[in-house]
Scaffold this motif. Structure first.
Motif, mmCIF file in Angstrom:
data_model
loop_
_atom_site.group_PDB
_atom_site.id
_atom_site.type_symbol
_atom_site.label_atom_id
_atom_site.label_comp_id
_atom_site.label_asym_id
_atom_site.label_seq_id
_atom_site.Cartn_x
_atom_site.Cartn_y
_atom_site.Cartn_z
ATOM 1 N N GLY A 63 0.788 -1.229 0.000
ATOM 2 C CA GLY A 63 0.000 0.000 0.000
ATOM 3 C C GLY A 63 0.819 1.277 0.000
ATOM 4 N N ARG A 64 2.149 1.144 -0.182
ATOM 5 C CA ARG A 64 3.028 2.309 -0.179
ATOM 6 C C ARG A 64 3.877 2.350 -1.441
ATOM 7 N NH1 ARG A 64 5.912 1.990 5.580
ATOM 8 N NH2 ARG A 64 5.371 -0.166 5.384
ATOM 9 N N SER A 65 4.138 3.565 -1.904
ATOM 10 C CA SER A 65 5.109 3.813 -2.966
ATOM 11 C C SER A 65 6.140 4.772 -2.420
ATOM 12 C CB SER A 65 4.443 4.431 -4.197
ATOM 13 O OG SER A 65 3.705 3.474 -4.889
ATOM 14 N N GLU A 66 7.266 4.832 -3.110
ATOM 15 C CA GLU A 66 8.319 5.756 -2.703
ATOM 16 C C GLU A 66 8.675 6.671 -3.863
ATOM 17 O OE1 GLU A 66 12.696 5.686 -0.527
ATOM 18 O OE2 GLU A 66 11.583 3.815 -0.776
ATOM 19 N N VAL A 67 8.899 7.933 -3.548
ATOM 20 C CA VAL A 67 9.371 8.914 -4.522
ATOM 21 C C VAL A 67 10.891 8.918 -4.433
ATOM 22 C CG1 VAL A 67 9.527 11.395 -4.977
ATOM 23 C CG2 VAL A 67 7.317 10.359 -4.467
ATOM 24 N N LYS A 68 11.531 8.806 -5.612
ATOM 25 C CA LYS A 68 12.993 8.787 -5.670
ATOM 26 C C LYS A 68 13.472 9.635 -6.840
ATOM 27 C CE LYS A 68 14.715 4.700 -4.521
ATOM 28 N NZ LYS A 68 15.133 3.320 -4.566
ATOM 29 N N ARG A 69 14.708 10.029 -6.773
ATOM 30 C CA ARG A 69 15.425 10.675 -7.884
ATOM 31 C C ARG A 69 14.782 11.962 -8.382
ATOM 32 N NH1 ARG A 69 17.831 7.269 -5.554
ATOM 33 N NH2 ARG A 69 18.740 5.413 -6.509
ATOM 34 N N LEU A 70 14.173 12.730 -7.478
ATOM 35 C CA LEU A 70 13.621 14.028 -7.879
ATOM 36 C C LEU A 70 14.778 14.944 -8.252
ATOM 37 C CD1 LEU A 70 11.363 16.105 -8.201
ATOM 38 C CD2 LEU A 70 11.551 16.555 -5.741
ATOM 39 N N TRP A 71 14.759 15.450 -9.470
ATOM 40 C CA TRP A 71 15.826 16.319 -9.952
ATOM 41 C C TRP A 71 15.264 17.301 -10.960
ATOM 42 C CZ3 TRP A 71 20.482 17.684 -8.542
ATOM 43 C CH2 TRP A 71 21.311 18.352 -9.438
ATOM 44 N N THR A 72 15.665 18.547 -10.818
ATOM 45 C CA THR A 72 15.340 19.581 -11.793
ATOM 46 C C THR A 72 16.650 20.166 -12.308
ATOM 47 O OG1 THR A 72 13.294 20.146 -10.634
ATOM 48 C CG2 THR A 72 14.133 21.767 -12.175
ATOM 49 N N ASP A 73 16.766 20.278 -13.608
ATOM 50 C CA ASP A 73 17.931 20.914 -14.222
ATOM 51 C C ASP A 73 18.112 22.283 -13.564
ATOM 52 O OD1 ASP A 73 19.486 22.593 -15.977
ATOM 53 O OD2 ASP A 73 19.072 21.212 -17.617
ATOM 54 N N PRO A 74 19.309 22.593 -13.055
ATOM 55 C CA PRO A 74 19.516 23.869 -12.364
ATOM 56 C C PRO A 74 19.077 25.101 -13.166
ATOM 57 C CG PRO A 74 21.392 22.441 -11.998
ATOM 58 C CD PRO A 74 20.515 21.749 -13.011
ATOM 59 N N ALA A 75 19.161 25.056 -14.472
ATOM 60 C CA ALA A 75 18.751 26.199 -15.303
ATOM 61 C C ALA A 75 17.241 26.414 -15.279
ATOM 62 C CB ALA A 75 19.220 26.000 -16.747
ATOM 63 N N PHE A 76 16.481 25.447 -14.762
ATOM 64 C CA PHE A 76 15.021 25.532 -14.764
ATOM 65 C C PHE A 76 14.437 25.549 -13.352
ATOM 66 C CE2 PHE A 76 16.030 24.197 -18.979
ATOM 67 C CZ PHE A 76 15.056 24.757 -19.771
ATOM 68 N N ARG A 77 15.258 25.771 -12.363
ATOM 69 C CA ARG A 77 14.759 25.773 -10.980
ATOM 70 C C ARG A 77 13.981 27.047 -10.682
ATOM 71 N NH1 ARG A 77 19.717 22.642 -8.134
ATOM 72 N NH2 ARG A 77 19.210 20.657 -9.137
#
Length: 165
Positions: free
Chosen positions: A88-102
């Motif tokens: 019943g659980r999921s995990e969020v991983k590898r959240l990344w935004t290109d620094p030029a688009f932050r």
């Protein structure tokens, strides 16, 4: 008038960019993380086998998971992985935004899409872990309703968080 393009969130593979752009985003994520841990490596070859495997073959590494990509036009500018549900659980991983688009709401959009996907999949809880020195990420997760939870990680300096869906 603005020259900023609209950013849309898509599932990958599918409507999004090639595997090469996802690999670039994952490489940037892992190289930055290692540098922040004080274990800077020059390139992907210096990463651990498991991280290198994600970069070299994301389709295989995330075969059971959902990868969300943020696109500006045809360019992938962010990514996030939602693991397949377990108990019943999921995990969020590898959240990344290109620094030029932050600072454009891309990370919030990716997490929001992950929460929506999880709800549609019948998941009751989404969890994540974040390095304690990433204060901006922790603040983002708190704004999105995540709270600190008892650690399920053995690695030192990780903050575990979760929220109901």
């Amino acid at each position: 008038m603005t020259d900023q393009r609209e950013v849309v969130i898509v599932r990958w593979p599918g409507q999004g960019p090639s595997v090469d752009r996802l690999a670039e985003l994952l490489a940037a994520y892992h190289l930055r993380t290692e540098a922040e841990k004080g274990e800077a490596v020059v390139d992907v070859d210096g990463l651990s086998d498991c991280y290198r495997a994600e970069i070299l073959d994301p389709r295989a590494a995330f075969a059971d998971d959902v990868v969300l990509m943020a696109l500006s036009g045809d360019t992938a500018v962010g990514c996030l992985v939602v693991t397949a549900p377990v108990g019943g659980r999921s995990e969020v991983k590898r959240l990344w935004t290109d620094p030029a688009f932050r600072s454009r709401g891309i990370a919030s959009g990716l997490v929001g899409a992950a929460l929506a996907h999880s709800a549609e999949s019948g998941v009751s809880t989404v969890r994540l872990s974040v390095w304690k020195w990433r204060a901006g990420a922790i603040a983002l997760y708190e704004r999105l309703g995540f709270t600190v939870a008892q650690s399920w990680e053995e690695r030192d300096q990780l903050v575990c968080m979760e929220r109901a869906v």
